[in-house]
Motif scaffolding. Structure first.
Motif, PDB file in Angstrom:
ATOM      1  N   SER A  57     -11.539  -9.321   3.348  1.00  0.00           N
ATOM      2  CA  SER A  57     -10.516  -8.877   2.402  1.00  0.00           C
ATOM      3  C   SER A  57     -10.491  -7.361   2.279  1.00  0.00           C
ATOM      4  N   ILE A  58     -11.683  -6.736   2.256  1.00  0.00           N
ATOM      5  CA  ILE A  58     -11.747  -5.275   2.167  1.00  0.00           C
ATOM      6  C   ILE A  58     -11.078  -4.633   3.382  1.00  0.00           C
ATOM      7  N   TYR A  59     -11.362  -5.179   4.567  1.00  0.00           N
ATOM      8  CA  TYR A  59     -10.769  -4.605   5.777  1.00  0.00           C
ATOM      9  C   TYR A  59      -9.246  -4.764   5.763  1.00  0.00           C
ATOM     10  N   LEU A  60      -8.771  -5.965   5.461  1.00  0.00           N
ATOM     11  CA  LEU A  60      -7.326  -6.210   5.474  1.00  0.00           C
ATOM     12  C   LEU A  60      -6.622  -5.402   4.386  1.00  0.00           C
ATOM     13  N   ALA A  61      -7.272  -5.234   3.221  1.00  0.00           N
ATOM     14  CA  ALA A  61      -6.678  -4.412   2.164  1.00  0.00           C
ATOM     15  C   ALA A  61      -6.604  -2.945   2.593  1.00  0.00           C
ATOM     16  N   SER A  62      -7.636  -2.483   3.283  1.00  0.00           N
ATOM     17  CA  SER A  62      -7.622  -1.097   3.779  1.00  0.00           C
ATOM     18  C   SER A  62      -6.517  -0.893   4.804  1.00  0.00           C
ATOM     19  N   LEU A  63      -6.359  -1.865   5.684  1.00  0.00           N
ATOM     20  CA  LEU A  63      -5.296  -1.776   6.688  1.00  0.00           C
ATOM     21  C   LEU A  63      -3.925  -1.805   6.036  1.00  0.00           C
ATOM     22  N   SER A  64      -3.766  -2.678   5.039  1.00  0.00           N
ATOM     23  CA  SER A  64      -2.483  -2.759   4.339  1.00  0.00           C
ATOM     24  C   SER A  64      -2.153  -1.449   3.624  1.00  0.00           C
ATOM     25  N   SER A  65      -3.143  -0.870   2.956  1.00  0.00           N
ATOM     26  CA  SER A  65      -2.922   0.409   2.265  1.00  0.00           C
ATOM     27  C   SER A  65      -2.574   1.513   3.255  1.00  0.00           C
ATOM     28  N   CYS A  66      -3.225   1.473   4.408  1.00  0.00           N
ATOM     29  CA  CYS A  66      -2.946   2.462   5.445  1.00  0.00           C
ATOM     30  C   CYS A  66      -1.501   2.357   5.922  1.00  0.00           C
ATOM     31  N   LEU A  67      -1.032   1.142   6.137  1.00  0.00           N
ATOM     32  CA  LEU A  67       0.339   0.947   6.604  1.00  0.00           C
ATOM     33  C   LEU A  67       1.358   1.373   5.544  1.00  0.00           C
ATOM     34  N   VAL A  68       1.023   1.127   4.281  1.00  0.00           N
ATOM     35  CA  VAL A  68       1.918   1.566   3.205  1.00  0.00           C
ATOM     36  C   VAL A  68       2.011   3.090   3.186  1.00  0.00           C
ATOM     37  N   ALA A  69       0.875   3.759   3.329  1.00  0.00           N
ATOM     38  CA  ALA A  69       0.875   5.226   3.351  1.00  0.00           C
ATOM     39  C   ALA A  69       1.671   5.762   4.530  1.00  0.00           C
ATOM     40  N   ILE A  70       1.529   5.114   5.686  1.00  0.00           N
ATOM     41  CA  ILE A  70       2.295   5.527   6.860  1.00  0.00           C
ATOM     42  C   ILE A  70       3.790   5.343   6.621  1.00  0.00           C
ATOM     43  N   GLY A  71       4.132   4.254   5.928  1.00  0.00           N
ATOM     44  CA  GLY A  71       5.545   4.002   5.637  1.00  0.00           C
ATOM     45  C   GLY A  71       6.156   5.075   4.762  1.00  0.00           C
ATOM     46  N   PHE A  72       5.415   5.547   3.772  1.00  0.00           N
ATOM     47  CA  PHE A  72       5.927   6.606   2.893  1.00  0.00           C
ATOM     48  C   PHE A  72       6.073   7.934   3.629  1.00  0.00           C
ATOM     49  N   ALA A  73       5.279   8.128   4.679  1.00  0.00           N
ATOM     50  CA  ALA A  73       5.327   9.389   5.419  1.00  0.00           C
ATOM     51  C   ALA A  73       6.309   9.334   6.584  1.00  0.00           C
TER      52      ALA A  73
END
Length: 213
Positions: A53-69
């Motif tokens: 869950s920690i890994y998948l949450a980190s990946l999800s947060s990373c993709l969200v940050a990339i989307g905003f940029a």
């Protein structure tokens, strides 16, 4: 399987006939060991779920940050080249620990099975309440085979991390303008398959000592 069980049962009966005091102490120790092993097996499942869950949450947060940029190419490149490799390395750390917990669970379950064989030999009717592993259905109706490790949580994370590694490679190659977009995709796919192959090979080597024959 039958010969081994008979031998274990015979040995257990011999031990019990030596001294009632020793037999009582052994039973108490076995019950305690059974409880400890069961707790350890449950803890490995809980840890596996938490780490995945920690890994998948980190990946999800990373993709969200990339989307905003996405509206700023320079910011996008900086974030992607920073976050993607970081999460990719986190994925490898997660994979190694997931394999460790899976092996710990297997060893604990096998030790519990040995204790159950002792329970089954206590009396003639005890075998009815402590059935041994069935050759057809396996433990609790699930038959684990040599390739069952391909369907573990570790393999799931390995697949996701391989896709991330391939996508990161393709993005970096494309952003440097040393290759066309089509070639970057091909390189990314090949790198993703390489990462997945390395992960499965490592996992197979770790499971080899404990996998069924």
């Amino acid at each position: 399987m039958t010969d081994t069980t008979s031998t274990d049962t015979t040995e257990a009966t011999t031990d019990r006939s030596e001294s009632p005091a020793v037999d009582g102490a052994l039973m108490s120790a076995l019950v305690t060991e059974h409880f400890v092993l069961q707790s350890a097996a449950g803890a490995t499942i809980s840890e596996s779920g938490s780490r995945a869950s920690i890994y998948l949450a980190s990946l999800s947060s990373c993709l969200v940050a990339i989307g905003f940029a996405g509206s700023s190419p320079k910011t996008l490149i900086v974030l992607a080249c920073t976050l993607f490799p970081t999460v990719f390395v986190l994925g490898w750390f997660t994979l190694v620990r997931l394999i460790d917990t899976a092996i710990e669970s297997i060893v604990a379950q096998r030790r519990i099975e040995k204790i159950r064989r002792y329970y089954a030999g206590l009396t003639r009717s005890a075998a009815e309440y402590f059935p041994l592993e069935d050759a057809t259905t396996g433990t609790l109706g699930v038959r684990y085979r040599a390739r069952s490790f391909l369907f573990t949580t570790a393999t799931m994370i390995a697949v996701v991390n391989a896709v991330l590694g391939g996508a990161t490679t393709a993005f970096i190659v494309a952003s440097t303008a040393i290759a066309t977009d089509e070639l970057s995709v091909v390189i990314g796919v090949l790198c993703g398959l390489l990462f997945l192959g390395l992960a499965i090979a490592y996992q197979e080597s770790r499971f080899r000592p404990v996998r069924p024959a």
